[in-house]
Design a protein around this motif. Sequence first.
Motif, PDB file in Angstrom:
ATOM      1  N   THR A 109       0.836  -1.195   0.000  1.00  0.00           N
ATOM      2  CA  THR A 109       0.000   0.000   0.000  1.00  0.00           C
ATOM      3  C   THR A 109       0.871   1.247   0.000  1.00  0.00           C
ATOM      4  OG1 THR A 109      -1.726  -1.137   1.245  1.00  0.00           O
ATOM      5  CG2 THR A 109      -1.821   1.261   1.217  1.00  0.00           C
TER       6      THR A 109
ATOM      7  N   GLU B  82       0.625   5.366   0.442  1.00  0.00           N
ATOM      8  CA  GLU B  82      -0.198   6.508   0.842  1.00  0.00           C
ATOM      9  C   GLU B  82       0.588   7.780   0.548  1.00  0.00           C
ATOM     10  OE1 GLU B  82      -2.887   8.311   4.515  1.00  0.00           O
ATOM     11  OE2 GLU B  82      -1.759   6.443   4.778  1.00  0.00           O
TER      12      GLU B  82
ATOM     13  N   SER C  72      -4.765  13.249   1.205  1.00  0.00           N
ATOM     14  CA  SER C  72      -3.997  12.019   1.018  1.00  0.00           C
ATOM     15  C   SER C  72      -4.732  11.086   0.071  1.00  0.00           C
ATOM     16  CB  SER C  72      -3.782  11.300   2.360  1.00  0.00           C
ATOM     17  OG  SER C  72      -3.013  12.087   3.242  1.00  0.00           O
TER      18      SER C  72
ATOM     19  N   ARG D 164      -4.675   6.762  -1.299  1.00  0.00           N
ATOM     20  CA  ARG D 164      -4.159   5.414  -1.040  1.00  0.00           C
ATOM     21  C   ARG D 164      -4.281   4.571  -2.306  1.00  0.00           C
ATOM     22  NH1 ARG D 164      -3.571   3.598   4.220  1.00  0.00           N
ATOM     23  NH2 ARG D 164      -4.231   1.493   3.653  1.00  0.00           N
TER      24      ARG D 164
END
Length: 287
Positions: free
Chosen positions: A125, A127, A276, A278
């Motif tokens: 992942t 971010e 942000s 993701r």
Amino acid sequence: MAITQISNDDLTVEVSSLGSEMQSVVTSDGQSWLWHGDGTFWAGRSPILFPIVGRAPGDHISVDGERHPIAQHGFARRSEFELMENGGDFCRFRLIAGPTSLMIYPFDFELVLEHRLEGRSVTVTAEVTNRDSRPMPFGIGFHPAFLWPMPGADGQPHQVVLDNGGEPVRATLSGGLIEREMQPSPFEEGVLVLDHALFADDALVFPEGAGAGLRYQAGDKAIRMTWQNLPNLALWTKGEAPFICLEPWHGMAAVAGGSDAIEERPYGEVLGPGASGRYSFRVEFVG
């Protein structure tokens, strides 16, 4: 660079601080699945692509009319990340803007990469946070390379099978830049039988229609891959190299003959100040 190891009962994964890049993936039966980075073919293994995916015209991007030199796929893969946490079966690394990155990409950002294990799967992942006072355009993508043939599948035909059964049109590359005219899909009802000849003219790039999951398979061996918030897909190898890259992206190379402005790159992302985003992929090893 430093190597961080994470593991559970089924998998052991090594991640380098350089690029927060996976270096190996080994299942509990001793089988290794990730490309080992033989520089004879390609020294990468699983780089993160940021803040651009693909090439820029003349290897420059423009921000507010000012040009900045930038290499293909950006600088994150060549940057030293800070280890934030090693939780045994997961690790988290961080890259933040600094004097060197600001000369290339004049935005204050934070990029956190996490590798997390669950059973025989790895989830990666990313971010991205905009710490700047203005909107921040960028591209981000993943570039993991897996062995071809897979362990225990020598001599067997290998396929990529799209979960959605689609036949996405293909974008062609010229000097690393995207041509405007699309080409017919090499998939038939979601199935592509892999052959090195498919990659004679560079990567197979699918701007839309590949869905959000696939299966890379041969006999009873398979890698099941899914992804989130990544609308583009590419497949790539180099020459007769024994690996295949399965690459979900949010952003692509600039258009051939088009602008070098970063905000005009196809499928790019834009985050407002303080926002942000993701982006992730998951791979499960079968067989």
